[in-house]
Design an enzyme around this catalytic site. Structure first.
Site, PDB file in Angstrom:
ATOM      1  CG  HIS A  87      -1.972   1.043   1.214  1.00 30.43           C
ATOM      2  ND1 HIS A  87      -3.241   0.825   1.698  1.00 30.43           N
ATOM      3  CD2 HIS A  87      -1.970   2.326   0.784  1.00 30.43           C
ATOM      4  CE1 HIS A  87      -3.970   1.921   1.571  1.00 30.43           C
ATOM      5  NE2 HIS A  87      -3.205   2.851   1.019  1.00 30.43           N
TER       6      HIS A  87
ATOM      7  NE  ARG B 229      -1.552   5.205   3.830  1.00 30.60           N
ATOM      8  CZ  ARG B 229      -1.747   3.952   4.230  1.00 30.60           C
ATOM      9  NH1 ARG B 229      -0.725   3.111   4.269  1.00 30.60           N
ATOM     10  NH2 ARG B 229      -2.947   3.523   4.568  1.00 30.60           N
TER      11      ARG B 229
ATOM     12  CG  HIS C 112       4.295   2.317   4.637  1.00 31.92           C
ATOM     13  ND1 HIS C 112       3.725   2.232   3.384  1.00 31.92           N
ATOM     14  CD2 HIS C 112       3.338   2.861   5.454  1.00 31.92           C
ATOM     15  CE1 HIS C 112       2.488   2.687   3.435  1.00 31.92           C
ATOM     16  NE2 HIS C 112       2.218   3.090   4.663  1.00 31.92           N
TER      17      HIS C 112
ATOM     18  CD  GLU D 299      -4.525  -2.994   0.593  1.00 29.88           C
ATOM     19  OE1 GLU D 299      -5.184  -4.006   0.890  1.00 29.88           O
ATOM     20  OE2 GLU D 299      -4.035  -2.229   1.456  1.00 29.88           O
TER      21      GLU D 299
ATOM     22  CB  THR E  69      -3.733   2.726   9.234  1.00 27.96           C
ATOM     23  OG1 THR E  69      -3.973   1.503   8.522  1.00 27.96           O
ATOM     24  CG2 THR E  69      -4.754   2.891  10.348  1.00 27.96           C
TER      25      THR E  69
ATOM     26  CG  HIS F   8      -7.884  -1.995   8.850  1.00 30.01           C
ATOM     27  ND1 HIS F   8      -7.061  -1.165   8.125  1.00 30.01           N
ATOM     28  CD2 HIS F   8      -7.887  -1.515  10.101  1.00 30.01           C
ATOM     29  CE1 HIS F   8      -6.594  -0.200   8.911  1.00 30.01           C
ATOM     30  NE2 HIS F   8      -7.072  -0.403  10.119  1.00 30.01           N
ATOM     31  CG  ASP F   9      -7.028  -3.422  13.182  1.00 29.44           C
ATOM     32  OD1 ASP F   9      -5.836  -3.304  12.825  1.00 29.44           O
ATOM     33  OD2 ASP F   9      -7.655  -2.509  13.734  1.00 29.44           O
TER      34      ASP F   9
ATOM     35  N   GLY G 283      -1.292  -7.601   7.457  1.00 29.34           N
ATOM     36  CA  GLY G 283       0.068  -7.104   7.587  1.00 29.34           C
ATOM     37  C   GLY G 283       0.498  -6.854   9.010  1.00 29.34           C
ATOM     38  CG  HIS G 284      -0.066  -3.712  12.791  1.00 23.90           C
ATOM     39  ND1 HIS G 284       0.989  -2.834  12.908  1.00 23.90           N
ATOM     40  CD2 HIS G 284      -0.526  -3.915  14.062  1.00 23.90           C
ATOM     41  CE1 HIS G 284       1.167  -2.516  14.172  1.00 23.90           C
ATOM     42  NE2 HIS G 284       0.268  -3.160  14.894  1.00 23.90           N
TER      43      HIS G 284
END
Length: 241
Positions: free
Chosen positions: A43, A45, A50, A70, A101, A191-192, A214-215
């Protein structure tokens, strides 16, 4: 079965914190695939805090599974990057500039025309399209009108409420997925999602094609090791009642 796509943004965050190329995001992507991951997600940005644009070009050369990019198509050089690298899938996310995020899905009704134009362009280039949406039946119906191949359900609300009441937490997601299935839309999610909540989600969302994680996965890898962690997440995505 649900595919696991590993989001390697956090690997790039660690690299960028010290400069240089350690950890090497290309090597990590190759390792994740070797350990069984069925896709790699990035992703980028505009501030490249990152994943850098060059990373995307480098990864395109070595990813042998599904490559998913993304991002917000209204920011920076995102559209140009996607068309130049032609990933397996592009996932359109309405990130606000400077957001830490992703924190919301598209209003597919208000942005219908813009999304239609973008999706038509990406599909003409042979790229599968997905758009990030909240678990809202109206937004799923609006997504169908854009011409997208898939939606990606934004799962932070599910993860946030999972511990308190997992049945209530997933209710809207099941309803949204049922509408997507009726409309012929593929379903991704992200997401999460974590080792704690992934199995229940996977078992209750009908025809869930892919999760992007990911995280939580990178955090777990600090304790369990990357190979073992990828295997643990794969086990959750293939869970059967």
């Amino acid at each position: 079965m649900t595919k696991l796509s590993v989001n390697i943004n956090k690997i790039a965050t660690i690299r960028n914190s010290r400069g240089g190329n350690n950890p090497n995001v290309v090597k990590v992507a190759m390792d994740c695939e070797r350990f069984g991951a069925e896709g790699i997600t990035v992703h980028p940005r505009p501030d490249e805090r990152h994943i850098r644009y060059q990373d995307v070009y480098d990864l395109k050369e070595i990813v042998t599974t599904e490559f998913n990019i993304e991002g917000n198509p209204t920011e920076g050089k995102f559209v140009e990057l996607v068309l130049a690298t032609k990933p397996t899938q592009v996932t359109l996310v309405p990130d606000a500039l400077g957001a830490i995020t992703s924190n919301a899905g598209w209003d597919t009704i208000a942005h219908k025309s813009r999304l239609q134009d973008l999706i038509a362009m990406f599909k003409e280039a042979g790229i599968r399209t997905s758009i990030f949406v909240d678990a809202d039946e109206r937004m799923v119906e609006g997504a169908k009108e854009t011409g997208t191949d898939r939606i990606e359900l934004y799962t932070e609300p599910y993860a946030e409420h999972y511990i308190q009441n997992r049945e209530a937490a997933i209710k809207d997601f099941v309803s949204a997925a049922q509408v997507a299935n009726q409309l012929g839309l593929g379903i991704n999610a992200g997401h999460d999602l974590s080792l704690e909540n992934l199995r229940y989600f996977q078992q209750n969302i009908p025809n869930l094609l892919e999760v992007s994680i990911g995280h939580a996965l990178v955090c777990d890898a600090l304790y369990y090791g990357l190979e073992n962690t990828v295997q643990l997440y794969l086990r959750e995505t293939k869970a059967i009642d």
